[in-house]
Design a protein around this motif. Structure first.
Motif, PDB file in Angstrom:
ATOM      1  N   UNK A  38       0.837  -1.202   0.000  1.00 18.76           N
ATOM      2  CA  UNK A  38       0.000   0.000   0.000  1.00 18.76           C
ATOM      3  C   UNK A  38       0.874   1.255   0.000  1.00 18.76           C
ATOM      4  N   UNK A  39       1.947   1.206   0.790  1.00 15.42           N
ATOM      5  CA  UNK A  39       2.866   2.352   0.861  1.00 15.42           C
ATOM      6  C   UNK A  39       3.524   2.588  -0.508  1.00 15.42           C
ATOM      7  N   UNK A  40       4.004   1.508  -1.115  1.00 18.96           N
ATOM      8  CA  UNK A  40       4.661   1.624  -2.424  1.00 18.96           C
ATOM      9  C   UNK A  40       3.696   2.205  -3.456  1.00 18.96           C
ATOM     10  N   UNK A  41       2.464   1.667  -3.487  1.00 23.82           N
ATOM     11  CA  UNK A  41       1.512   2.117  -4.504  1.00 23.82           C
ATOM     12  C   UNK A  41       1.182   3.604  -4.323  1.00 23.82           C
ATOM     13  N   UNK A  42       1.087   4.019  -3.077  1.00 24.32           N
ATOM     14  CA  UNK A  42       0.789   5.434  -2.812  1.00 24.32           C
ATOM     15  C   UNK A  42       1.971   6.320  -3.232  1.00 24.32           C
ATOM     16  N   UNK A  43       3.175   5.894  -2.836  1.00 23.48           N
ATOM     17  CA  UNK A  43       4.375   6.675  -3.187  1.00 23.48           C
ATOM     18  C   UNK A  43       4.532   6.783  -4.700  1.00 23.48           C
ATOM     19  N   UNK A  44       4.321   5.642  -5.380  1.00 27.81           N
ATOM     20  CA  UNK A  44       4.539   5.606  -6.830  1.00 27.81           C
ATOM     21  C   UNK A  44       3.502   6.473  -7.540  1.00 27.81           C
ATOM     22  N   UNK A  45       2.242   6.395  -7.080  1.00 28.59           N
ATOM     23  CA  UNK A  45       1.187   7.216  -7.707  1.00 28.59           C
ATOM     24  C   UNK A  45       1.564   8.689  -7.585  1.00 28.59           C
TER      25      UNK A  45
END
Ligand code: TLP
Length: 349
Positions: A38-45
């Motif tokens: 979830x953290x990765x997806x948020x950061x990447x977005x």
């Protein structure tokens, strides 16, 4: 000696990545309970200026999920003639999405907007497939890692909007484009609906890509990823090194670009090597052999026996890719090897 420049995909995870994998907080990513994912997806977005993002297993899966999520069977997608999607993904677009590619030849990977406009079908006759999507590749692999200029992306975007079709970027190396041009990734990706970014190339992560876009498309992508078997369980193990990659590995790509330039300039000084060093935008160096009685394959094989590894994506040119696991000194050594082999006039037979 082993200097591996076959691709930036050969990069090994850093110590920080291995540690992050070990320590990663994990959960089941099927019900979206993995905090690291979830953290990765948020950061990447956020980094890519999009509403949402989804972790996918590879660049190929990211591109295919993007196509599956934004097209229907029998549609047509416009791609640059030598794009990775059409050349190197096992015709997955045809097999999985059932779409037909319309290949528009570009210059240095850049499609002329007039050619793209002309390739879009009027959906008024049952003879014609429906044009559903324009795909761009940035940086463009087959064309030498070159950067697609912003004004071209903007012009293509305007056409896509006018015609009501989607636009996808195979941004496997979009951070290379961002670092080399000084334009933030989110500005590059503003012109596309979806972007796929590989973390296993210059960024050095062992597994994973990101597909980013609007929330609705990424939600659809979650269904397609599942159908493709790409939804993982304790995927934080995979996402943790990708977080490290985003935090620590983007800015250093400049070093790879400087090394590629140095390599290209060195190659240009070797008699019988055909390369224009001024055309190197990022971390890829393509060149030809122009010496009687010697082919690219001869040189590639001879280099291999000396521990200098390159690749040949298409017959007729050698590709060396610079990355974090090849330093300046090794590039100097590789140049010495090529220089000596060219003088010896090697043959593979
Ligand atoms: N490229 C690889 C090989 O497939 C040739 C390489 O060594 O360059 N888009 C682009 C532009 C790519 O260059 C690649 C991989 C992909 C997509 C696919 O990524 P993966 O390998 O993760 O499926």
């Amino acid at each position: 000696m082993r200097i591996d420049m076959r691709s930036d995909t050969v990069t090994k995870p850093t110590e920080a990545m291995r540690k992050a994998m070990y320590e990663a907080e994990v959960g089941d990513d099927n019900p979206r309970e993995d905090p690291t994912v979830l953290k990765l997806e948020e950061m990447a977005a956020e980094r890519l200026g999009k509403e949402a993002a989804i972790l996918v297993t590879s660049g190929t899966q990211g591109n295919q999920v993007a196509i599956l999520s934004q097209t229907g069977r029998g549609d047509e997608i416009i791609v640059e003639a030598e794009s990775h999607i059409v050349m190197l993904e096992g015709a997955a677009h045809a097999v999985l999405a059932g779409v037909q590619p319309r290949q528009v030849p570009g210059k240095r990977g850049v499609m002329n907007p007039d050619d793209v406009r002309a390739a879009i079908r009027p959906f008024i006759d049952p003879h014609y497939p429906k044009t559903a999507m324009i795909c761009v590749e940035n940086t463009h692999n087959f064309h030498g890692g070159c950067i697609v200029p912003q004004d071209n992306l903007k012009a293509l975007r305007e056409i896509a909007q006018e015609k009501g079709i989607r636009m996808h970027m195979d941004g496997a190396r979009v951070f290379n484009a961002a670092i080399a041009s000084g334009i933030p990734a989110s500005e590059i990706t503003q012109y596309v609906d979806t972007v796929q970014v590989c973390f296993t190339k210059g960024l050095g992560a062992p597994v994973g890509s990101i597909l980013a876009g609007d929330a609705e498309t990424i939600n659809t992508a979650r269904h397609w990823r599942k159908r493709l078997g790409g939804t993982l369980r304790q995927a934080g193990i995979v996402a943790a090194p990708m977080v490290v990659a985003l935090n620590e590995m983007v800015d250093r790509l400049a070093e790879d670009h400087a090394n590629a330039k140095f390599l290209a300039e060195g190659l240009a000084n070797i008699e019988g090597i055909d390369i224009d060093a001024s055309q190197i935008d990022t971390n890829m160096v393509y060149f030809k052999v122009s010496k009687e009685g010697m082919t690219e394959m001869d040189l590639l094989v001879a280099c291999y026996h000396e521990g200098v590894l390159g690749g040949m994506l298409a017959p007729g040119s050698i590709r060396f890719v610079t990355h974090k696991d090849v330093n300046r000194e090794e590039i100097q050594q590789a140049l010495q090897v090529v220089s000596r082999l060219m003088k010896e006039k090697v043959t593979a037979s």
